[in-house]
Design an enzyme around this catalytic site. Structure first.
Site, PDB file in Angstrom:
ATOM      1  N   PHE A  84      39.795 -29.150  51.377  1.00 60.30           N
ATOM      2  CA  PHE A  84      39.707 -28.126  50.325  1.00 60.30           C
ATOM      3  C   PHE A  84      40.782 -28.321  49.260  1.00 60.30           C
ATOM      4  CE2 PHE A  84      38.131 -25.843  54.136  1.00 60.30           C
ATOM      5  CZ  PHE A  84      36.880 -25.479  53.665  1.00 60.30           C
ATOM      6  N   SER A 128      30.466 -29.203  44.684  1.00 56.12           N
ATOM      7  CA  SER A 128      30.076 -28.033  43.902  1.00 56.12           C
ATOM      8  C   SER A 128      28.730 -28.267  43.246  1.00 56.12           C
ATOM      9  CB  SER A 128      31.150 -27.812  42.833  1.00 56.12           C
ATOM     10  OG  SER A 128      30.692 -26.918  41.857  1.00 56.12           O
ATOM     11  N   TYR A 153      37.386 -30.865  35.714  1.00 53.82           N
ATOM     12  CA  TYR A 153      37.220 -30.374  37.085  1.00 53.82           C
ATOM     13  C   TYR A 153      35.898 -30.875  37.674  1.00 53.82           C
ATOM     14  CZ  TYR A 153      35.626 -27.262  40.758  1.00 53.82           C
ATOM     15  OH  TYR A 153      35.083 -26.785  41.927  1.00 53.82           O
ATOM     16  N   LYS A 157      34.839 -33.746  40.836  1.00 54.27           N
ATOM     17  CA  LYS A 157      33.915 -33.560  41.975  1.00 54.27           C
ATOM     18  C   LYS A 157      32.927 -34.717  42.028  1.00 54.27           C
ATOM     19  CE  LYS A 157      35.689 -29.879  43.668  1.00 54.27           C
ATOM     20  NZ  LYS A 157      36.476 -30.002  44.890  1.00 54.27           N
TER      21      LYS A 157
HETATM   22  C1  WQD Z   1      29.496 -16.706  36.977  1.00 56.73           C
HETATM   23  C2  WQD Z   1      28.685 -16.031  35.885  1.00 56.73           C
HETATM   24  C3  WQD Z   1      29.627 -16.241  33.691  1.00 56.73           C
HETATM   25  C4  WQD Z   1      33.221 -13.893  34.304  1.00 56.73           C
HETATM   26  C5  WQD Z   1      32.509 -21.927  38.174  1.00 56.73           C
HETATM   27  C6  WQD Z   1      32.535 -23.407  38.494  1.00 56.73           C
HETATM   28  C7  WQD Z   1      32.182 -23.640  39.924  1.00 56.73           C
HETATM   29  C8  WQD Z   1      33.094 -22.891  40.824  1.00 56.73           C
HETATM   30  C9  WQD Z   1      33.142 -21.445  40.447  1.00 56.73           C
HETATM   31  C10 WQD Z   1      35.331 -23.398  41.570  1.00 56.73           C
HETATM   32  C11 WQD Z   1      28.586 -16.870  34.602  1.00 56.73           C
HETATM   33  C12 WQD Z   1      29.592 -14.805  34.132  1.00 56.73           C
HETATM   34  C13 WQD Z   1      32.022 -14.552  34.487  1.00 56.73           C
HETATM   35  C14 WQD Z   1      33.249 -12.723  33.492  1.00 56.73           C
HETATM   36  C15 WQD Z   1      30.881 -12.955  33.116  1.00 56.73           C
HETATM   37  N1  WQD Z   1      34.377 -23.514  40.752  1.00 56.73           N
HETATM   38  N2  WQD Z   1      30.871 -14.086  33.909  1.00 56.73           N
HETATM   39  N3  WQD Z   1      32.062 -12.314  32.927  1.00 56.73           N
HETATM   40  O1  WQD Z   1      30.988 -20.517  36.002  1.00 56.73           O
HETATM   41  O2  WQD Z   1      29.162 -20.130  37.721  1.00 56.73           O
HETATM   42  O3  WQD Z   1      31.183 -21.440  38.327  1.00 56.73           O
HETATM   43  O4  WQD Z   1      33.395 -21.282  39.056  1.00 56.73           O
HETATM   44  O5  WQD Z   1      36.121 -23.166  42.180  1.00 56.73           O
HETATM   45  O6  WQD Z   1      32.259 -24.993  40.192  1.00 56.73           O
HETATM   46  O7  WQD Z   1      31.657 -24.094  37.667  1.00 56.73           O
HETATM   47  O8  WQD Z   1      31.369 -18.993  38.025  1.00 56.73           O
HETATM   48  O9  WQD Z   1      32.258 -16.732  38.392  1.00 56.73           O
HETATM   49  O10 WQD Z   1      33.058 -18.052  36.388  1.00 56.73           O
HETATM   50  O11 WQD Z   1      30.718 -17.160  36.421  1.00 56.73           O
HETATM   51  O12 WQD Z   1      29.845 -12.536  32.569  1.00 56.73           O
HETATM   52  O13 WQD Z   1      34.281 -12.129  33.275  1.00 56.73           O
HETATM   53  O14 WQD Z   1      29.373 -14.834  35.512  1.00 56.73           O
HETATM   54  O15 WQD Z   1      29.279 -16.339  32.328  1.00 56.73           O
HETATM   55  O16 WQD Z   1      27.314 -16.670  34.069  1.00 56.73           O
HETATM   56  P1  WQD Z   1      30.599 -20.291  37.395  1.00 56.73           P
HETATM   57  P2  WQD Z   1      31.950 -17.710  37.313  1.00 56.73           P
END
Ligand code: WQD
Length: 345
Positions: A84, A128, A153, A157
């Protein structure tokens, strides 16, 4: 009887700590190494309170090969590694690409290098769904092509997956499983361990629970003009304890020689897509707590919609996501409340 000794790198982090609990529950002994760059040593106490077993904890950095040599010598008989340890913030990786390539690649190279030296047989890699980019169709299977990464990032991966494949192909006496996680959320139902983001959370659920707690004024929903039923993005939100159990299944498979393949890849998701607005709604329904939110513009680099086809993991690993989204939301909220009780947040 112990099923064997497993090295969990990054074991005090969010997914690492939950996986350590499930490994111990399944009868494995665990040695954690973590440099505490994004977690703290109290997590080991939380793991002990849940399982009654204190894992061995080594504070150290896996980019330093001498530290790893020492660890393997002091903890003989390690049969598997779950890796991890990595830098994981998408936005930060754009600002500090060298840090991301240096950390994530060196950690992997050191571990792969030492596995044959110390007779370690199985390797599980935290990958991921980001390797797929924007899918051509959903749900997405492991056979879907990977697409050019949109951040350093994500690139790490993809590169790490490729390195592992090359090492296995070279005839190294190891087995490896790549687990492609979708969106891990929630916390252990005891609220003894959970996610502890640094500063302002970038991910949806920590921001949501902090808003529900009143730490943040309002949750911004990034876009409601996507080509989805309610216009917000769709993700496959996977409960972190369910995700942790997938690692146990992967290790069992390699260490008990259930497969002839030296390298396998599995999607780890629920198989269901939930929109950002649906997730907010699920939280409010499950907890009865209102989350002030407003729609704002799209966030750059976001994928419109992605969810897993987890059939391979279901059939081959015998693993299934089990926890309902409501229970997952309640666990996230209970954890946020615990942080408040402890005066952390
Ligand atoms: C999810 C959805 C945002 C915050 C990324 C990486 C992935 C993993 C997790 C590692 C999206 C929306 C988010 C907010 C919102 N990485 N959102 N308001 O982008 O799917 O994945 O993080 O550790 O590899 O790519 O996750 O939780 O950032 O977003 O509307 O304040 O929530 O636009 O649609 P994501 P996320």
């Amino acid at each position: 009887m112990s099923k064997g000794k497993i090295l969990v790198t990054g074991g005090t982090g969010f997914i690492g700590s939950h996986t350590t609990v499930e490994l111990q529950n399944a009868g494995y002994e665990v040695v954690i190494i973590d440099n505490l760059s994004n977690s703290n040593a109290d997590v080991v106490d939380g793991i002990e309170r849940i399982t009654g077993i204190r894992p061995v904890f080594v504070e150290g950095d896996c980019t330093d090969i001498d530290t790893l040599h020492r660890l393997f010598k002091e903890n003989p008989g390690i049969t598997g590694i779950i890796n991890f340890a990595a830098s994981k913030a998408v936005g930060e990786s754009v600002q500090k690409p060298i840090l991301y390539y240096r950390n994530n690649l060196n950690i992997l190279l050191n571990l792969l290098d030492l596995m044959p030296v110390y007779g370690v047989k199985g390797f599980v890699f935290s990958s991921s769904c980001t390797v797929y980019g924007e899918p051509d169709q959903n749900p997405i299977t492991e056979a879907a092509p990977t697409k050019k990464a949109t951040s350093p990032y994500g690139a790490t991966k993809q590169i790490c997956e490729g390195i592992i494949a090359d090492v296995v192909r070279s005839g190294s006496p190891i087995k490896a499983i790549l687990l492609r996680y979708f969106n891990p959320i929630g916390a252990h139902p005891t609220a003894e361990i959970g996610e502890l983001p640094n500063g302002v959370p970038q991910n949806l659920v920590p921001f949501l629970t902090q808003t529900a707690m009143g730490i943040r004024k309002e949750l911004s929903v990034f876009g409601n003009d996507y080509n989805t039923p309610d216009g917000s993005c769709i993700r496959d939100f996977i409960n972190v304890v369910d995700l942790a159990k997938a690692h146990v299944a992967a290790l069992d498979r390699m260490l008990e020689d259930k497969s002839d393949e030296a390298l396998e890849v599995f999607n780890i998701g629920t198989g269901e897509g939930l929109s950002v607005l649906q997730l907010i709604d699920a939280f409010q329904r499950a907890t009865g707590v209102e989350v002030p939110h407003k729609i704002v513009g799209r966030r750059e680099g976001d994928i419109e919609q992605i969810w897993a086809d987890p059939k391979r993991a279901n059939e081959v690993l015998g693993w299934h996501a089990e926890t309902s989204i409501e229970d997952t939301m309640r666990s996230a909220w209970k954890w946020q409340q615990r942080l408040r009780e402890r005066g952390i947040m």
